[in-house]
Design a protein around this motif. Structure first.
Motif, PDB file in Angstrom:
ATOM      1  N   PRO A 141       0.816  -1.309   0.132  1.00 36.27           N
ATOM      2  CA  PRO A 141       0.276  -0.009  -0.024  1.00 36.27           C
ATOM      3  C   PRO A 141       0.764   1.189  -0.080  1.00 36.27           C
ATOM      4  N   VAL A 142       0.517   2.322  -0.601  1.00 32.15           N
ATOM      5  CA  VAL A 142       1.166   3.414  -0.849  1.00 32.15           C
ATOM      6  C   VAL A 142       0.274   4.657  -0.193  1.00 32.15           C
ATOM      7  N   ASN A 143      -0.846   4.826  -0.449  1.00 36.78           N
ATOM      8  CA  ASN A 143      -1.670   6.011   0.159  1.00 36.78           C
ATOM      9  C   ASN A 143      -3.341   5.376   0.125  1.00 36.78           C
ATOM     10  N   ASN A 144      -4.133   6.019   1.184  1.00 34.92           N
ATOM     11  CA  ASN A 144      -5.222   5.568   1.008  1.00 34.92           C
ATOM     12  C   ASN A 144      -6.079   7.149   1.402  1.00 34.92           C
ATOM     13  N   SER A 145      -7.034   7.286   0.708  1.00 30.03           N
ATOM     14  CA  SER A 145      -7.932   8.522   0.581  1.00 30.03           C
ATOM     15  C   SER A 145      -9.413   8.485   1.073  1.00 30.03           C
ATOM     16  N   LEU A 146     -10.018   9.118   1.695  1.00 33.42           N
ATOM     17  CA  LEU A 146     -11.156   9.108   1.799  1.00 33.42           C
ATOM     18  C   LEU A 146     -11.693  10.634   1.599  1.00 33.42           C
ATOM     19  N   ASN A 147     -12.552  10.914   0.562  1.00 36.32           N
ATOM     20  CA  ASN A 147     -13.268  12.193   0.302  1.00 36.32           C
ATOM     21  C   ASN A 147     -14.685  12.367   0.328  1.00 36.32           C
ATOM     22  N   SER A 148     -15.047  13.439   0.602  1.00 34.29           N
ATOM     23  CA  SER A 148     -16.519  13.880   0.634  1.00 34.29           C
ATOM     24  C   SER A 148     -16.766  15.244   0.332  1.00 34.29           C
ATOM     25  N   SER A 149     -17.755  15.460  -0.601  1.00 31.17           N
ATOM     26  CA  SER A 149     -18.173  16.744  -1.148  1.00 31.17           C
ATOM     27  C   SER A 149     -19.684  17.013  -1.054  1.00 31.17           C
ATOM     28  N   ARG A 150     -20.301  18.276  -0.987  1.00 30.26           N
ATOM     29  CA  ARG A 150     -21.732  18.444  -0.835  1.00 30.26           C
ATOM     30  C   ARG A 150     -21.706  19.642  -1.784  1.00 30.26           C
ATOM     31  N   ASN A 151     -22.451  19.802  -2.848  1.00 36.02           N
ATOM     32  CA  ASN A 151     -22.480  21.118  -3.903  1.00 36.02           C
ATOM     33  C   ASN A 151     -23.698  21.326  -4.103  1.00 36.02           C
ATOM     34  N   HIS A 152     -23.822  22.887  -4.395  1.00 36.73           N
ATOM     35  CA  HIS A 152     -25.240  23.338  -5.004  1.00 36.73           C
ATOM     36  C   HIS A 152     -24.741  24.446  -5.821  1.00 36.73           C
ATOM     37  N   THR A 192     -18.895  22.265  -0.432  1.00 34.30           N
ATOM     38  CA  THR A 192     -17.767  21.910   0.737  1.00 34.30           C
ATOM     39  C   THR A 192     -17.043  20.597   0.698  1.00 34.30           C
ATOM     40  N   THR A 193     -15.883  20.429   0.743  1.00 36.21           N
ATOM     41  CA  THR A 193     -15.069  19.169   0.670  1.00 36.21           C
ATOM     42  C   THR A 193     -14.296  18.828   1.893  1.00 36.21           C
ATOM     43  N   TRP A 194     -14.278  17.575   1.856  1.00 33.28           N
ATOM     44  CA  TRP A 194     -13.400  16.898   3.028  1.00 33.28           C
ATOM     45  C   TRP A 194     -12.576  15.885   2.592  1.00 33.28           C
ATOM     46  N   ARG A 211     -12.598  22.364   3.483  1.00 31.09           N
ATOM     47  CA  ARG A 211     -12.613  23.403   2.428  1.00 31.09           C
ATOM     48  C   ARG A 211     -13.993  23.911   2.022  1.00 31.09           C
ATOM     49  N   PHE A 212     -14.200  24.971   1.779  1.00 30.53           N
ATOM     50  CA  PHE A 212     -15.238  25.596   1.199  1.00 30.53           C
ATOM     51  C   PHE A 212     -14.862  26.260  -0.044  1.00 30.53           C
ATOM     52  N   ILE A 213     -15.584  25.973  -1.182  1.00 31.67           N
ATOM     53  CA  ILE A 213     -15.313  26.347  -2.429  1.00 31.67           C
ATOM     54  C   ILE A 213     -16.390  27.461  -3.099  1.00 31.67           C
ATOM     55  N   ASP A 214     -15.881  28.438  -3.489  1.00 32.37           N
ATOM     56  CA  ASP A 214     -17.058  29.456  -4.087  1.00 32.37           C
ATOM     57  C   ASP A 214     -16.626  29.726  -5.649  1.00 32.37           C
ATOM     58  N   ASN A 215     -17.421  28.968  -6.425  1.00 29.28           N
ATOM     59  CA  ASN A 215     -17.266  29.096  -8.021  1.00 29.28           C
ATOM     60  C   ASN A 215     -18.152  29.995  -8.695  1.00 29.28           C
ATOM     61  N   ASN A 216     -17.670  30.922  -9.468  1.00 28.23           N
ATOM     62  CA  ASN A 216     -18.831  31.897 -10.227  1.00 28.23           C
ATOM     63  C   ASN A 216     -18.038  32.242 -11.468  1.00 28.23           C
ATOM     64  N   GLY A 272     -21.659  15.768   6.240  1.00 26.58           N
ATOM     65  CA  GLY A 272     -21.112  16.939   5.977  1.00 26.58           C
ATOM     66  C   GLY A 272     -21.772  18.182   6.227  1.00 26.58           C
ATOM     67  N   ASN A 273     -21.440  19.489   5.814  1.00 24.15           N
ATOM     68  CA  ASN A 273     -22.218  20.638   5.747  1.00 24.15           C
ATOM     69  C   ASN A 273     -22.500  21.420   4.677  1.00 24.15           C
ATOM     70  N   THR A 274     -23.433  22.008   4.205  1.00 22.59           N
ATOM     71  CA  THR A 274     -23.573  22.690   3.016  1.00 22.59           C
ATOM     72  C   THR A 274     -23.831  24.162   3.423  1.00 22.59           C
ATOM     73  N   TYR A 275     -22.947  25.316   2.677  1.00 23.57           N
ATOM     74  CA  TYR A 275     -23.048  26.537   3.058  1.00 23.57           C
ATOM     75  C   TYR A 275     -23.655  27.407   1.944  1.00 23.57           C
TER      76      TYR A 275
END
Length: 658
Positions: A141-152, A192-194, A211-216, A272-275
């Motif tokens: 094994p080299v790496n292991n990742s767990l990722n979560s995101s909520r978007n609107h 919102t990403t984890w 993190r919180f990401i604001d795209n426009n 997760g959370n949504t902002y």
């Protein structure tokens, strides 16, 4: 006027979900989709003098996508293996409208106006995990990742196109047209990403990112096209000169603001959370943020010759196309890209020759130039994903692609024989390819971009369909073949990947007044090759058959069924398919005209359906499997009626019916 509507949970959209493609971070692929739609289509006017029509459509979709992937990363002397799984839930609403006003002023002047509007709203959530292993015998094994995101997000779009055509009264064959267009779009997304990453080859090394990401992104585009046609001599001889000029100018504003959020004790990434706005305690990360102001300007000058007769239709000429790109970042001036001009000249040719009314051949040659994207040019690293860092290359050249193709079709009325053949070849210079370097300790990948030559694709297909003498039996034969050669770099070393696919099929059909049956054996062969001698060729085989039968009984009872079998080998472990798919339907029609039908249909009676695919590049081979719709039963009632026929029966004349 037409009113349409529908709702289903069987992956049948019944419409194009245009709103979904406007969001960069929302939505999964494959999976099971539930959708609803309702719309109105209308067309009104006086004869063909002036007409106004269009449609308004509301649609909603809810997609549940679950994916498993096995990826082989190719290196000069080894291969690493990545296993991943993901679940995505994507919900969206979309309202779109398209209208058209057509005014035939007189025999020489017409105006066509086409406005369109749309609004889209989407919510999505994603949870995925990835495990990367080295290519040693122990698969360390080299790496292991767990990722979560909520978007609107939501998106607004408005556009319009105005077309004016003019024919010169005193000069038959001479014409002029102008086409002008404008579009506006505004897309806003919040995410919102984890990420929780563990590095096995480093001592006590792990990384948690919240993190919180604001795209426009909003843009305006304006363009126009002018064309002029001049006959050479008598227009009845079909010789014309064509002149055209087109320009388009687009200015795009793209803001991506990334904020680091304080880590939370006991945080559950599955919830997760949504902002809707920047949360308290968030800190702007300028390294991960940008505020781009991009400008794109394209021009095309076309000079061509056209020949149009009953047998020949030829269109050939030269296309001269200068274009420029510029970008400015309001956060970091080091990311600015000054205006870059590119000048290209390319020929084009399209030919259609009719041997008869049922036999013809079409051929084409064309060339096009495509610019690298702003993300591929930006020289600053995007480290929003620590395991996949991307850095642009401002020295990239545009890609120049040439393609040539031919289509042949022939239908013999006497023998009922149909022949169809197609061949296409494309070759690209300065193809933009990924240049990836991997860190052996962390397994992280840093990707930049480079130009490479020799990217070509070849595709061919031949199909023959013909009945035997008694016309109740018919056979068909088809052969598909394709080969692609893709250049790329692996840890700085050049590699060329070849992907060969061959799919021969043959079948036979029996038809009578009450019974029809078709059987088609299938086979497909695939082979992936690499120029690096350490990488072995990989072969896949898929074979099986498709069969269907229908029985039409005289008292309104119909029975139909279809059965298919497929088996594959050569894919990653757990991705080789071995499945039977069996569907069946029973229907019964009543009333004197058999217009009312009751039916029951069972899908995938054996519950074995799978959704597996493979993608290949110069640096990786990826096998993917998505969840899919399996066994279910559907009951149906269908009533077909024709009000015009009833009116005629009551004494209406054909001329009285509007």
């Amino acid at each position: 006027m037409t009113i349409i509507g529908g709702a289903n949970n069987i992956n049948d959209n019944g419409f194009t979900d245009r709103g979904r493609g406007r969001f960069r971070d929302l939505g999964g692929n494959g999976g099971i989709n539930t959708s609803q739609r309702f719309g109105i289509n209308f067309n009104i006017g006086k004869d063909e003098k002036i007409r106004f029509g269009g449609n308004v459509l509301y649609s909603h979709s809810d997609r549940d996508s679950r994916q498993k992937s096995e990826v082989q990363y190719l290196f000069p002397d080894s291969t690493s293996y990545q296993s991943s799984g993901a679940r995505t839930r994507d919900k969206g609403h979309n309202i779109s409208s398209d209208f058209r006003l057509q005014w035939n002023i007189d025999d020489y002047n017409t105006i066509d106006f086409r406005p369109r509007f749309s609004y889209s709203f989407r919510n999505s959530s994603r949870l995925d995990s990835t495990l990367l292993r080295a290519g040693d015998p122990a698969l360390t094994p080299v790496n292991n990742s767990l990722n979560s995101s909520r978007n609107h997000g939501h998106s607004v779009e408005a556009a319009g196109e105005l077309i004016y055509n003019h024919k010169f009264k005193g000069k038959p064959g001479r014409s002029f047209s102008i086409q002008a267009n404008y579009s506006y779009s505004d897309t806003r997304e919040k995410a919102t990403t984890w990420s929780d990453i563990e590095y096995y080859l480093l001592t006590d090394q792990s990384e948690k990112l919240y993190r919180f990401i604001d795209n426009n992104s909003w843009s305006n585009s304006v363009g126009a096209r002018l064309t002029y046609t001049e006959p050479l001599g008598d227009p009845k001889n079909g010789n014309f000169l064509n002149f055209a000029y087109r320009f388009s100018y687009r200015w795009n504003n793209a803001d991506k603001l990334t904020y680091d959020l304080p880590l939370q004790e006991g945080y559950n990434p599955a919830i997760g959370n949504t902002y809707d706005r920047v949360p308290e305690g968030a800190v702007l990360s300028e390294d991960l943020s940008n505020r781009f102001r991009n400008k794109f300007f394209n021009q095309e000058l076309q000079i061509g010759y056209k020949k149009a007769t009953k047998k020949i239709n030829l269109d050939a000429g030269l296309l001269f196309s200068p274009s420029s790109t510029a970008s400015e970042d309001y956060i970091d001036a080091a990311r600015n890209i000054p205006a870059r001009w590119v000048w290209n000249v390319s020929p084009y040719a399209r030919l259609r020759y009719k041997f008869s009314d049922r036999s013809s051949i079409r051929a084409h040659y064309r060339a096009r130039t495509s610019q690298p994207s702003v993300a591929q040019l930006q020289p600053v690293a995007d480290v929003s994903d620590p395991l996949n860092i991307r850095v642009g290359n401002p020295g990239l050249k545009p890609t120049f692609t040439q393609s040539i193709g031919a289509h042949f079709n022939n239908f013999n009325m006497t023998t009922q024989q149909a022949i169809f053949a197609v061949a296409n070849v494309s070759y690209a210079m300065n193809t933009i390819v990924a240049r990836t370097v991997s860190n052996p300790e962390t397994g992280g990948r840093t990707t930049t971009y480079a130009n490479a030559n020799g990217n070509f694709n070849v595709f061919g297909m031949v199909m023959v369909n013909q009945p035997f003498r008694n016309r109740k039996w018919r056979y068909n034969v088809r052969l598909n073949g394709s080969f692609s050669s893709t250049p790329g770099y692996i840890n700085g070393d050049f590699n060329r990947t070849g992907n060969l696919r061959l799919s021969p099929t043959a079948g036979i059909t029996f038809s009578s007044d009450i019974f029809q049956m078709t059987v088609n054996p299938t086979y497909s062969f695939g082979m992936v090759t690499n120029s690096m001698p350490q990488q072995k060729n990989q072969k896949t085989h898929s074979y099986g058959f498709d069969a269907n039968a229908s029985l039409y009984l005289p008292f309104g009872l119909d029975l139909s069924t279809d059965l298919s079998f497929s088996k594959s080998s050569g894919y990653s472990a757990g991705f080789n398919a071995d499945q039977w798919l069996w569907n069946a339907q029973l229907s019964y029609s009543v009333l004197s005209d058999k217009s009312l039908t009751f039916s029951v249909r069972a899908y995938d009676l054996l519950g074995q359906k799978k959704n597996i695919s493979r993608s290949v590049s110069a640096s990786m081979i990826s096998d993917n499997r998505y969840n899919d719709l399996t066994r279910y039963v559907m009951f149906g009632v269908t009533w077909k009626f024709n009000t015009l026929k009833k009116k005629a029966a009551r004494g209406w004349n054909e001329g009285d019916i509007p």
